[in-house]
Motif scaffolding. Structure first.
Motif, mmCIF file in Angstrom:
data_model
loop_
_atom_site.group_PDB
_atom_site.id
_atom_site.type_symbol
_atom_site.label_atom_id
_atom_site.label_comp_id
_atom_site.label_asym_id
_atom_site.label_seq_id
_atom_site.Cartn_x
_atom_site.Cartn_y
_atom_site.Cartn_z
ATOM 1 N N UNK A 27 0.849 -1.186 0.000
ATOM 2 C CA UNK A 27 0.000 0.000 0.000
ATOM 3 C C UNK A 27 0.892 1.245 0.000
ATOM 4 N N UNK A 28 0.283 2.414 -0.049
ATOM 5 C CA UNK A 28 1.055 3.660 -0.012
ATOM 6 C C UNK A 28 1.862 3.779 1.273
ATOM 7 N N UNK A 29 1.385 3.154 2.339
ATOM 8 C CA UNK A 29 2.100 3.198 3.621
ATOM 9 C C UNK A 29 3.159 2.103 3.733
ATOM 10 N N UNK A 30 3.288 1.261 2.690
ATOM 11 C CA UNK A 30 4.293 0.205 2.720
ATOM 12 C C UNK A 30 3.828 -1.074 3.402
ATOM 13 N N UNK A 31 2.546 -1.158 3.729
ATOM 14 C CA UNK A 31 2.001 -2.364 4.360
ATOM 15 C C UNK A 31 1.416 -3.280 3.297
ATOM 16 N N UNK A 32 1.157 -4.533 3.659
ATOM 17 C CA UNK A 32 0.700 -5.543 2.706
ATOM 18 C C UNK A 32 -0.610 -6.180 3.172
ATOM 19 N N UNK A 33 -1.589 -6.221 2.248
ATOM 20 C CA UNK A 33 -2.779 -7.017 2.510
ATOM 21 C C UNK A 33 -2.428 -8.464 2.192
ATOM 22 N N UNK A 65 -5.606 -9.815 6.590
ATOM 23 C CA UNK A 65 -4.958 -8.894 7.512
ATOM 24 C C UNK A 65 -4.041 -7.945 6.757
ATOM 25 N N UNK A 66 -3.902 -6.732 7.269
ATOM 26 C CA UNK A 66 -2.953 -5.752 6.757
ATOM 27 C C UNK A 66 -1.703 -5.844 7.622
ATOM 28 N N UNK A 67 -0.579 -6.227 7.008
ATOM 29 C CA UNK A 67 0.624 -6.506 7.779
ATOM 30 C C UNK A 67 1.750 -5.528 7.451
ATOM 31 N N UNK A 68 2.613 -5.303 8.443
ATOM 32 C CA UNK A 68 3.707 -4.335 8.311
ATOM 33 C C UNK A 68 4.759 -4.759 7.302
ATOM 34 N N UNK A 69 4.988 -6.062 7.175
ATOM 35 C CA UNK A 69 5.970 -6.551 6.202
ATOM 36 C C UNK A 69 5.354 -7.694 5.406
ATOM 37 N N UNK A 70 5.922 -7.953 4.246
ATOM 38 C CA UNK A 70 5.401 -9.004 3.372
ATOM 39 C C UNK A 70 5.679 -10.368 4.004
ATOM 40 N N UNK A 71 4.635 -11.152 4.285
ATOM 41 C CA UNK A 71 4.870 -12.455 4.912
ATOM 42 C C UNK A 71 5.574 -13.426 3.952
#
Length: 135
Positions: A27-33, A65-71
């Motif tokens: 996302x624009x914030x660098x998080x990943x769905x 979930x929206x996660x801080x880093x790519x799982x």
């Protein structure tokens, strides 16, 4: 999420298809769905008034979930997934008598192919799913 070997419906556990992880672009914030396919059992009230009773239903859907880093994989996704407020996104539910969910006949058939034996064999894990995961 935490993985447990023992099934307790009161803990609202999920069984996960570990091969189903899907991760979107950042996302624009660098998080990943991210999301994975899941199945679960729940208790529901059926009927009205004095005829009301609690039944067990089998559900199919996804955990998202929206996660801080790519799982890196599904287990990493589940381990980082800590907010269970909203639970799974139910796409189909079978109570042993009625189906609720998809409208497309082929999707209904796919769901019931999994949900019917799942409910009949409660609380066993359906084939191809890993469990039990809870928040």
């Amino acid at each position: 999420m935490i993985r447990e070997d023992r099934f307790l419906i009161s803990r609202r556990p999920y069984a996960i298809d570990l091969t189903s992880l899907q991760v979107g672009e950042p996302t624009e914030s660098g998080r990943y769905w991210a999301m994975a396919n899941a199945v679960w059992f729940r208790r529901h009230s059926k009927g009205h008034g004095e005829g009301r009773r609690v039944i067990t239903v089998a559900c199919i859907g996804t955990l998202r979930d929206l996660q801080d880093s790519k799982p890196a994989d599904t287990r990493a996704f589940l381990t980082a997934y800590t907010d269970g407020r909203y639970g799974g996104d139910c796409q189909g539910r079978w109570d042993g008598e009625r189906y609720w969910g998809a409208q497309k006949p082929e999707t209904i058939e796919e769901h019931l192919e999994l949900l019917r034996p799942m409910l009949a064999n409660f609380p066993d894990l359906p084939g191809g799913y890993d469990g039990w995961w809870r928040f």
